[in-house]
Design a protein around this motif. Structure first.
Motif: not given
Length: 375
Positions: A40-45
């Motif tokens: 949902x967050x389109x990935x996490x740094x």
């Protein structure tokens, strides 16, 4: 047909703030799995191992560190270079679908210092040799550079390794990227790590829709800052009939999904401690929806660190860090403005919960330290 600019709804800065916080699950913690949240967050740094864990803690109810660690072990989440040729945690499906689309971004990563070192090199031959090495067993980046340097003598091993990292989709194998894991990562091609898992290749249209779902409403410059890709104008024109288009306070055109949440600007935003390098601060060209330009230099440091931030009323109002000594862990707060008593108590409560989440041993004493006014 698009409405005339004058007829479009204007979104205030607070409206943008609340919409972004809603997409980012920072108005209220959600009941989701780690995999669902990362999607949902389109990935996490994920330059450092611990910030993604804290990023999920700040967004999910009852999140425990082992949930993310296990998802990486089970190959449902991978750590690899994606947007902006920067390390992210991605779902396996998104990594497979998105990484080919991000190839131009990774090729630009070979410019600058590496360009001269790689001039005249048969790059295809080097990549093929690296692929063969990685087919035998995983290697660290340094090992790859050294092995290739034995064959291409005189070439800088760091540049040879960079050539491979930017031409092959390489996963950082667990435990690299896991909580408190700081050893050099073993690398393996994404397809080898995931085996039979498949996903259709995403288009740039797909990427814009996913970006808006996680970070909208947003400008096309914002989409470029998040992804590193260009060519968003043509994408927006193709998708315009199925998007909502707003105007920001500065007259900028803002695109969004029609049914995406856009809460009332007066929706309460609770105190939150946001992780270092969190995408909340990195996914827009214009960060004013969460961070005043006045405070930017206190968050983005000259040595490339993006500090952990404190959100009050939805906006960055300070930074935080954890200091550990023998049997003691302390959240050190640095406010940018004077905080009210209620805000201070709310931040202190979050800080103590963060210390409980990050603690690795029983009997550790927890404390919060920080002035009530700017230093």
């Amino acid at each position: 047909m698009a409405l005339p600019r004058t007829a479009r709804e204007v979104l205030s800065l607070r409206a943008l703030n609340r919409a972004t916080l809603a997409r980012q699950m920072l108005l209220a913690r959600r009941k989701l799995t780690a995999v669902q949240a990362v999607e949902r967050l389109a990935g996490l740094q994920a330059q450092a191992p611990n910030p993604p864990y804290i990023g999920l803690w700040s967004r999910l109810e009852g999140f425990e560190r082992e949930q993310l660690t296990e998802a990486m072990r089970r190959r449902r989440i991978v750590r690899m270079s994606t947007m902006r040729s920067t390390l992210h945690l991605m779902t396996a499906h998104d990594a497979l679908a998105w990484r080919p689309l991000l190839e131009p971004v990774h090729q630009r990563g070979l410019l600058g210092n590496h360009k001269r070192a790689l001039e005249g090199l048969d790059r295809e031959a080097v990549v093929a040799a690296a692929r063969a090495l990685l087919g035998e067993k995983p290697h660290t980046s340094a090992e790859l550079g050294q092995a290739l340097g034995m064959r291409w003598k005189g070439c800088e091993t760091a540049s040879l390794a960079a050539l491979i990292r930017n031409n092959l989709p390489l996963v950082h194998l667990p435990p690299a990227g896991s909580w408190n894991s700081h050893q050099s990562a073993l690398l393996q091609p994404l397809g080898d790590w995931l085996g039979s898992v498949e996903a259709p290749r995403a288009t740039q249209d797909d990427l814009l829709l996913r970006y808006l779902g996680a970070f909208g409403p947003a400008t096309l410059a914002d989409a470029g800052a998040w992804s590193g890709l260009t060519g968003w104008k043509a994408v927006a024109e193709r998708l315009r009939p199925q998007l909502r288009v707003f105007v920001g306070e500065g007259g900028q055109e803002l695109f969004d999904l029609p049914r995406a949440p856009r809460p009332d600007p007066d929706t309460p935003a609770p105190p939150r401690l946001v992780a270092e390098w969190d995408s909340l601060l990195l996914a827009h060209a214009d960060r004013s929806r969460v961070l005043s330009e006045v405070h930017r230099a206190r968050v983005f440091t000259v040595n490339g660190i993006v500090r952990g931030t404190v959100l009050l009323d939805g906006f960055v109002a300070g930074v935080w860090k954890i200091e550990r000594a023998k049997n003691t862990a302390t959240v050190v707060l640095e406010p940018f403005t004077r905080w009210s008593k209620a805000d201070r108590l709310g931040v202190e409560e979050e800080a103590l919960e963060l210390l409980a989440f990050t603690s690795d041993g029983e009997g550790e004493r927890h404390a919060v330290r920080g002035p009530l006014s700017p230093t």
